[in-house]
Design an enzyme around this catalytic site. Structure first.
Site, PDB file in Angstrom:
ATOM      1  N   GLU A  60       8.989  62.661 -10.311  1.00 56.22           N
ATOM      2  CA  GLU A  60       7.624  63.184 -10.173  1.00 56.22           C
ATOM      3  C   GLU A  60       6.902  62.545  -8.988  1.00 56.22           C
ATOM      4  O   GLU A  60       6.185  63.215  -8.252  1.00 56.22           O
ATOM      5  CB  GLU A  60       6.821  62.943 -11.470  1.00 56.22           C
ATOM      6  CG  GLU A  60       7.276  63.805 -12.634  1.00 56.22           C
ATOM      7  CD  GLU A  60       7.060  65.282 -12.367  1.00 56.22           C
ATOM      8  OE1 GLU A  60       6.236  65.655 -11.515  1.00 56.22           O
ATOM      9  OE2 GLU A  60       7.747  66.096 -13.032  1.00 56.22           O
ATOM     10  N   TYR A 143      -1.958  63.940 -13.902  1.00 57.63           N
ATOM     11  CA  TYR A 143      -0.795  64.825 -13.778  1.00 57.63           C
ATOM     12  C   TYR A 143       0.498  64.067 -14.085  1.00 57.63           C
ATOM     13  O   TYR A 143       1.302  64.488 -14.918  1.00 57.63           O
ATOM     14  CB  TYR A 143      -0.699  65.474 -12.371  1.00 57.63           C
ATOM     15  CG  TYR A 143       0.668  66.068 -12.211  1.00 57.63           C
ATOM     16  CD1 TYR A 143       0.999  67.235 -12.892  1.00 57.63           C
ATOM     17  CD2 TYR A 143       1.667  65.404 -11.491  1.00 57.63           C
ATOM     18  CE1 TYR A 143       2.291  67.735 -12.847  1.00 57.63           C
ATOM     19  CE2 TYR A 143       2.959  65.898 -11.448  1.00 57.63           C
ATOM     20  CZ  TYR A 143       3.256  67.071 -12.126  1.00 57.63           C
ATOM     21  OH  TYR A 143       4.541  67.546 -12.106  1.00 57.63           O
ATOM     22  N   ASP A 161      -0.860  70.675 -11.996  1.00 54.82           N
ATOM     23  CA  ASP A 161      -0.582  70.357 -10.594  1.00 54.82           C
ATOM     24  C   ASP A 161      -0.948  71.591  -9.778  1.00 54.82           C
ATOM     25  O   ASP A 161      -1.548  72.541 -10.307  1.00 54.82           O
ATOM     26  CB  ASP A 161       0.888  69.931 -10.397  1.00 54.82           C
ATOM     27  CG  ASP A 161       1.843  71.102 -10.514  1.00 54.82           C
ATOM     28  OD1 ASP A 161       1.427  72.169 -11.032  1.00 54.82           O
ATOM     29  OD2 ASP A 161       2.997  70.976 -10.077  1.00 54.82           O
TER      30      ASP A 161
END
Ligand code: SF4
Length: 381
Positions: A60, A143, A161
């Protein structure tokens, strides 16, 4: 994934954007259509084959502002070098930056290591399952926290996102500017609405990834494929015929032109490189001595002035251009010699050794252009 968190966590200011929650029947229908689509259309991405929260977290962090194809190369190499949060916590910062070199936005690598240290010290080396604890980690925003705890632990945590923002904005016809606070808040409300109503029918991991995947593959920024979209019958933007116009683009910010002189000083087949001071822009990274060319003269790089001030240029080698966020940089690369003894935070490196350093993007470009003639072992990748 794929866009900066700041884009959907903006501040207050412009008028609020409304999210009118769909009725139960419509909520269930959207949930079912999207997850069915995901089951047969999702990409086989390497980080989808693991449930290791650390590995998912690294993916991520890399995917913010970096293309999937690039992350596919870097992610396994990074994990091989730093296989756990504890290994990352114990590593030298220089080694972490070097492993990150090429992905850009080095602040992400430093934040990753700072958070890994907290995980090693306070969470037994395991990324926390609790959303609040994840949010307390340095550099981990809503997020990333939502993505890691939902994907790795199946915790019903919402996420937004850039992809999810676009899908929600179009699906519900939200007026608002991409990445703005008002649109972000409306999209987080939509994310909350759905995650709270999964009712055990769908795993939070699947739901969140399905939303992001639709934005990445079908509801794309410039050419949404509405005819293939599982949510087409419910989509307000499609019904209005203005999917591409939603969300509205950010007002453009003019880019600044920067002109540099970069000095290549050689001694015995080695280059003199200087290290940028910690804490500043690209702190800790290595570069060739650099000065900025302005209408009133040459100015040493204000963050790394020691060495650049002691250089005497000789002749031109190459010209390069490079872009960083809102700067367009043109550089004249010149051979040079050292006029004084002071070398500051600098050292001599053979080209093959330089390839293993955490170089700035511009320094890597210079090295890649000049090294083959000097050292066939140089591997700039
Ligand atoms: Fe996006 Fe089109 Fe699907 Fe609406 S119908 S969510 S605009 S791809």
């Amino acid at each position: 994934m794929g866009e900066q968190e700041e884009q959907v966590e903006g501040s207050a200011g412009a008028s609020e954007v409304a999210f009118d929650p769909p009725a139960d029947l419509a909520t269930r229908s959207i949930r079912r259509e999207l997850t069915l689509w995901y089951a047969s259309n999702k990409r086989d991405l390497p980080w989808r084959r693991t449930s290791d929260p650390y590995a998912i977290w690294v993916s991520e962090a890399m995917l913010q502002q970096t293309r999937v194809e690039t992350v596919k190369e870097y992610w396994p190499r990074f994990l091989e070098r730093f296989p756990t949060a504890s290994a990352l916590a114990a590593a030298e910062e220089e080694a972490v930056l070097e492993a990150w070199s090429g992905l850009g936005y080095y602040r992400r690598a430093r934040s990753l290591q700072a958070a890994a240290r907290v995980i090693a010290e306070e969470h037994g080396g395991v990324f926390p399952k609790d959303l609040g604890a994840a949010l307390d980690l340095p550099g981990v925003g809503p997020y990333t926290a939502g993505a890691v705890v939902s994907i790795a632990y199946d915790v019903p945590a919402p996420l937004v996102d850039g992809n999810v923002e676009r899908v929600f904005a179009r699906l519900f016809g939200m007026e608002g500017i991409r990445g703005s606070g008002p649109l972000g808040r409306a999209c987080w409300a939509a994310a909350d609405h759905f995650i709270e109503r999964l009712e055990g029918a769908v795993s939070p991991s699947v739901w969140n990834q399905a939303l992001m995947e639709l934005g990445a593959l079908v509801c794309t920024p410039r050419a949404p494929r509405c005819e293939e979209c599982p949510l087409a019958s419910a989509c307000v933007a499609r019904a209005r015929g203005n999917a591409v116009g939603i969300p509205r683009p950010k007002p453009r910010r003019a880019s600044t032109e920067v002109e540099l002189e970069i000095y290549v000083i050689e001694r015995g087949g080695r280059w003199l490189l200087e290290q940028r001071p910690d804490g500043g822009l690209m702190g800790g990274m290595w570069q060739f001595p650099t000065v900025e060319v302005t209408s009133s003269g040459l100015f040493p790089d204000e963050l790394a002035p020691e060495l650049s001030a002691a250089v005497e240029p000789e002749h031109d080698l190459i010209a390069l251009s490079h872009g960083i966020t809102h700067h367009r940089i043109r550089a004249r690369v010149r051979s040079a010699r050292l006029a004084t003894k002071g070398e500051g935070a600098a050292a001599w490196f053979a080209p093959a050794e330089a390839a293993d350093l955490a170089l700035t993007g511009m320094a890597r470009k210079v090295a890649e252009r000049l090294a083959p003639a000097r050292d066939p072992l140089f591997d700039g990748t």
